[in-house]
Design a protein around this motif. Structure first.
Motif, PDB file in Angstrom:
ATOM      1  N   ALA A   1      -1.141 121.549  -2.262  1.00 50.91           N
ATOM      2  CA  ALA A   1      -2.423 122.201  -1.957  1.00 50.91           C
ATOM      3  C   ALA A   1      -3.020 122.918  -3.159  1.00 50.91           C
ATOM      4  O   ALA A   1      -4.097 123.513  -3.036  1.00 50.91           O
ATOM      5  N   GLY A   2      -2.348 122.874  -4.297  1.00 45.84           N
ATOM      6  CA  GLY A   2      -2.919 123.457  -5.509  1.00 45.84           C
ATOM      7  C   GLY A   2      -2.340 124.782  -5.927  1.00 45.84           C
ATOM      8  O   GLY A   2      -2.970 125.496  -6.722  1.00 45.84           O
ATOM      9  N   ALA A   3      -1.154 125.147  -5.452  1.00 47.55           N
ATOM     10  CA  ALA A   3      -0.537 126.405  -5.875  1.00 47.55           C
ATOM     11  C   ALA A   3      -0.200 126.336  -7.364  1.00 47.55           C
ATOM     12  O   ALA A   3       0.364 125.355  -7.840  1.00 47.55           O
ATOM     13  N   GLU A   4      -0.533 127.391  -8.092  1.00 43.26           N
ATOM     14  CA  GLU A   4      -0.300 127.428  -9.533  1.00 43.26           C
ATOM     15  C   GLU A   4       0.906 128.278  -9.907  1.00 43.26           C
ATOM     16  O   GLU A   4       1.479 128.081 -10.986  1.00 43.26           O
ATOM     17  N   ALA A   5       1.292 129.210  -9.056  1.00 45.83           N
ATOM     18  CA  ALA A   5       2.464 130.046  -9.312  1.00 45.83           C
ATOM     19  C   ALA A   5       3.053 130.456  -7.964  1.00 45.83           C
ATOM     20  O   ALA A   5       2.318 130.851  -7.056  1.00 45.83           O
ATOM     21  N   ILE A   6       4.374 130.361  -7.830  1.00 49.02           N
ATOM     22  CA  ILE A   6       5.059 130.665  -6.570  1.00 49.02           C
ATOM     23  C   ILE A   6       6.277 131.530  -6.872  1.00 49.02           C
ATOM     24  O   ILE A   6       7.007 131.284  -7.845  1.00 49.02           O
ATOM     25  N   GLN A   7       6.482 132.506  -6.012  1.00 44.51           N
ATOM     26  CA  GLN A   7       7.647 133.390  -6.128  1.00 44.51           C
ATOM     27  C   GLN A   7       8.216 133.616  -4.732  1.00 44.51           C
ATOM     28  O   GLN A   7       7.472 133.899  -3.793  1.00 44.51           O
ATOM     29  N   VAL A   8       9.530 133.459  -4.580  1.00 40.57           N
ATOM     30  CA  VAL A   8      10.194 133.628  -3.292  1.00 40.57           C
ATOM     31  C   VAL A   8      11.259 134.710  -3.437  1.00 40.57           C
ATOM     32  O   VAL A   8      12.233 134.525  -4.176  1.00 40.57           O
ATOM     33  N   ASN A   9      11.055 135.838  -2.789  1.00 44.55           N
ATOM     34  CA  ASN A   9      12.024 136.936  -2.797  1.00 44.55           C
ATOM     35  C   ASN A   9      12.490 137.296  -4.214  1.00 44.55           C
ATOM     36  O   ASN A   9      13.677 137.453  -4.497  1.00 44.55           O
ATOM     37  N   GLY A  10      11.536 137.392  -5.117  1.00 46.93           N
ATOM     38  CA  GLY A  10      11.874 137.804  -6.477  1.00 46.93           C
ATOM     39  C   GLY A  10      12.399 136.691  -7.364  1.00 46.93           C
ATOM     40  O   GLY A  10      12.850 136.964  -8.486  1.00 46.93           O
ATOM     41  N   VAL A  11      12.366 135.441  -6.922  1.00 51.30           N
ATOM     42  CA  VAL A  11      12.820 134.312  -7.742  1.00 51.30           C
ATOM     43  C   VAL A  11      11.617 133.418  -8.033  1.00 51.30           C
ATOM     44  O   VAL A  11      10.943 132.966  -7.110  1.00 51.30           O
ATOM     45  N   ARG A  12      11.369 133.181  -9.308  1.00 55.50           N
ATOM     46  CA  ARG A  12      10.231 132.345  -9.716  1.00 55.50           C
ATOM     47  C   ARG A  12      10.544 130.875  -9.452  1.00 55.50           C
ATOM     48  O   ARG A  12      11.618 130.378  -9.793  1.00 55.50           O
ATOM     49  N   VAL A  13       9.604 130.192  -8.823  1.00 55.77           N
ATOM     50  CA  VAL A  13       9.753 128.770  -8.520  1.00 55.77           C
ATOM     51  C   VAL A  13       9.064 127.968  -9.624  1.00 55.77           C
ATOM     52  O   VAL A  13       7.880 128.175  -9.909  1.00 55.77           O
ATOM     53  N   VAL A  14       9.828 127.071 -10.237  1.00 55.79           N
ATOM     54  CA  VAL A  14       9.296 126.233 -11.315  1.00 55.79           C
ATOM     55  C   VAL A  14       9.527 124.769 -10.954  1.00 55.79           C
ATOM     56  O   VAL A  14       9.979 124.437  -9.854  1.00 55.79           O
ATOM     57  N   ALA A  15       9.235 123.903 -11.922  1.00 54.34           N
ATOM     58  CA  ALA A  15       9.328 122.468 -11.647  1.00 54.34           C
ATOM     59  C   ALA A  15      10.758 122.035 -11.333  1.00 54.34           C
ATOM     60  O   ALA A  15      10.978 121.152 -10.505  1.00 54.34           O
ATOM     61  N   GLY A  16      11.737 122.664 -11.978  1.00 54.14           N
ATOM     62  CA  GLY A  16      13.119 122.257 -11.770  1.00 54.14           C
ATOM     63  C   GLY A  16      13.856 123.081 -10.734  1.00 54.14           C
ATOM     64  O   GLY A  16      15.101 123.020 -10.683  1.00 54.14           O
TER      65      GLY A  16
ATOM     66  N   ARG B   1      11.180 133.590 -15.817  1.00 54.83           N
ATOM     67  CA  ARG B   1      12.309 132.722 -16.137  1.00 54.83           C
ATOM     68  C   ARG B   1      12.456 132.653 -17.649  1.00 54.83           C
ATOM     69  O   ARG B   1      11.458 132.601 -18.381  1.00 54.83           O
ATOM     70  N   ALA B   2      13.677 132.634 -18.106  1.00 53.31           N
ATOM     71  CA  ALA B   2      13.912 132.528 -19.548  1.00 53.31           C
ATOM     72  C   ALA B   2      13.542 131.125 -20.016  1.00 53.31           C
ATOM     73  O   ALA B   2      13.816 130.135 -19.334  1.00 53.31           O
ATOM     74  N   ALA B   3      12.896 131.091 -21.182  1.00 57.56           N
ATOM     75  CA  ALA B   3      12.536 129.786 -21.745  1.00 57.56           C
ATOM     76  C   ALA B   3      13.804 129.023 -22.117  1.00 57.56           C
ATOM     77  O   ALA B   3      14.697 129.559 -22.768  1.00 57.56           O
ATOM     78  N   LYS B   4      13.866 127.797 -21.703  1.00 53.76           N
ATOM     79  CA  LYS B   4      15.042 126.974 -21.950  1.00 53.76           C
ATOM     80  C   LYS B   4      14.634 125.752 -22.751  1.00 53.76           C
ATOM     81  O   LYS B   4      13.726 125.022 -22.380  1.00 53.76           O
ATOM     82  N   ARG B   5      15.335 125.581 -23.862  1.00 55.07           N
ATOM     83  CA  ARG B   5      15.054 124.424 -24.706  1.00 55.07           C
ATOM     84  C   ARG B   5      15.780 123.207 -24.140  1.00 55.07           C
ATOM     85  O   ARG B   5      16.972 123.261 -23.839  1.00 55.07           O
ATOM     86  N   PRO B   6      15.086 122.105 -24.016  1.00 52.84           N
ATOM     87  CA  PRO B   6      15.758 120.904 -23.493  1.00 52.84           C
ATOM     88  C   PRO B   6      16.900 120.457 -24.404  1.00 52.84           C
ATOM     89  O   PRO B   6      16.820 120.600 -25.635  1.00 52.84           O
ATOM     90  N   ASP B   7      17.919 119.922 -23.804  1.00 54.15           N
ATOM     91  CA  ASP B   7      19.055 119.457 -24.592  1.00 54.15           C
ATOM     92  C   ASP B   7      18.791 118.115 -25.270  1.00 54.15           C
ATOM     93  O   ASP B   7      19.286 117.872 -26.372  1.00 54.15           O
ATOM     94  N   TYR B   8      18.016 117.255 -24.633  1.00 58.84           N
ATOM     95  CA  TYR B   8      17.828 115.916 -25.157  1.00 58.84           C
ATOM     96  C   TYR B   8      16.360 115.555 -25.403  1.00 58.84           C
ATOM     97  O   TYR B   8      16.057 114.823 -26.330  1.00 58.84           O
ATOM     98  N   ALA B   9      15.469 116.061 -24.572  1.00 56.61           N
ATOM     99  CA  ALA B   9      14.058 115.672 -24.677  1.00 56.61           C
ATOM    100  C   ALA B   9      13.418 116.364 -25.877  1.00 56.61           C
ATOM    101  O   ALA B   9      13.636 117.553 -26.135  1.00 56.61           O
TER     102      ALA B   9
END
Length: 303
Positions: free
Chosen positions: A208-223, A290-298
């Motif tokens: 539906a177009g949500a740009e940022a989501i947080q559930v009980n203090g936890v940030r929801v991201v793509a992964g 969320r802490a920025a995480k560098r991809p291991d392979y990509a």
């Protein structure tokens, strides 16, 4: 012999000579006779050819009807490898079509039993999604035009890079976000709400177009992943308990109807005896990071 007799004899001799000359002249005028060819040697009698005895024909047996000949032609089946492969492919295609038709029938039956207000809401939601895609397309085209027409393309590219970094930071959860949206609270006194139900809610909000989501203090991201954990739910390894409070930034006119569609998130949770409350707000703050995480392979393909 008297003179008369001699004379007579001479006359006869003259007559014979004249006749001889006349006969010789006539023979000279006629074509020379061609001797007839000797009769051809008689052919030797041919030996009589032996009479050919016809070979005995096998007994054809009883005469078969058309149906019996058809059965003999079809059974036992003689299937080649190519025919077997084609049959398997056709079976797979038919099975896929049957599954698709069945799924479409389920969707059609669900919409067929919906109320007029729900159908209008679904159509509005589809129109809103189409409009969001059109706006995004126009924004990208505008950025392209600015890069092509700007006198200082390096400075314009730097500005767009900073803006893109900010947008990606919001999606990745590395920066806080603020804007209009909704707050959804799920009260689960029976402990019947499971992780897959919350995941369905997140997916519906994203659609539906949500740009940022947080559930009980936890940030929801793509992964983000969810799993059942005892009487609660684990979000990215962080256990949360009911009530589940969603803070969502986006267009509230799209987010709330998406949750209330027939057979959607709200109806599913209410069937599990959970209570759902949705509130619209013009100022929602999503500050879980969320802490920025560098991809291991990509790696970036532009490097």
């Amino acid at each position: 012999m008297s003179d008369h007799d001699e004379k007579t004899a001479e006359d006869r001799g003259d007559t014979r000579d004249g006749g001889g000359e006349s006969g010789n002249g006539l023979r000279k005028e006629l074509p020379q006779e061609v001797p007839s060819a000797a009769p051809a040697a008689e052919e030797a009698p041919k030996e009589p050819e032996p009479e050919q005895v016809p070979e005995p024909q096998p007994d054809p047996g009883p005469r078969l009807t058309g149906r019996q000949r058809l059965v003999q032609g079809l059974w036992p089946p003689r299937v080649t490898r190519a025919q077997l492969i084609v049959a398997v492919l056709l079976f797979g295609l038919g099975f896929g079509l049957a599954v698709q038709v069945a799924s479409n029938s389920d969707s059609d039956s669900a919409l067929r039993g919906a109320r007029q207000e729900d159908l209008v809401r679904i159509l509005d939601e589809l129109d809103d999604r189409t409009q969001r895609l059109e706006d995004e397309k126009q924004g990208l085209e505008q950025q392209r035009d600015e890069l092509e027409n700007s006198s200082d393309q390096a400075e314009e590219a730097r500005k767009q890079t900073i803006e893109k970094e900010r947008q990606l930071g919001i999606l990745a959860g590395t920066v806080a976000a603020q804007g209009p949206g909704i707050t959804m609270t799920i009260v689960d006194t029976k402990g019947t709400v499971e992780a897959d139900m919350l995941l369905d809610a997140i997916q519906e909000l994203r659609a539906a177009g949500a740009e940022a989501i947080q559930v009980n203090g936890v940030r929801v991201v793509a992964g983000t992943y969810l799993a059942d954990s005892g009487k609660g739910v684990s979000v990215d390894g962080n256990k949360i308990n009911a009530p589940y409070r969603f803070k969502v930034i986006g267009k509230s006119q799209d987010l709330e109807p998406a949750l209330n569609i027939p057979g959607g998130v709200v109806q599913t949770l209410e069937k599990e005896q959970a209570t759902v409350a949705i509130e619209r707000s013009t100022d929602i703050v999503v500050d879980a990071l969320r802490a920025a995480k560098r991809p291991d392979y990509a790696r970036s393909s532009s490097q």
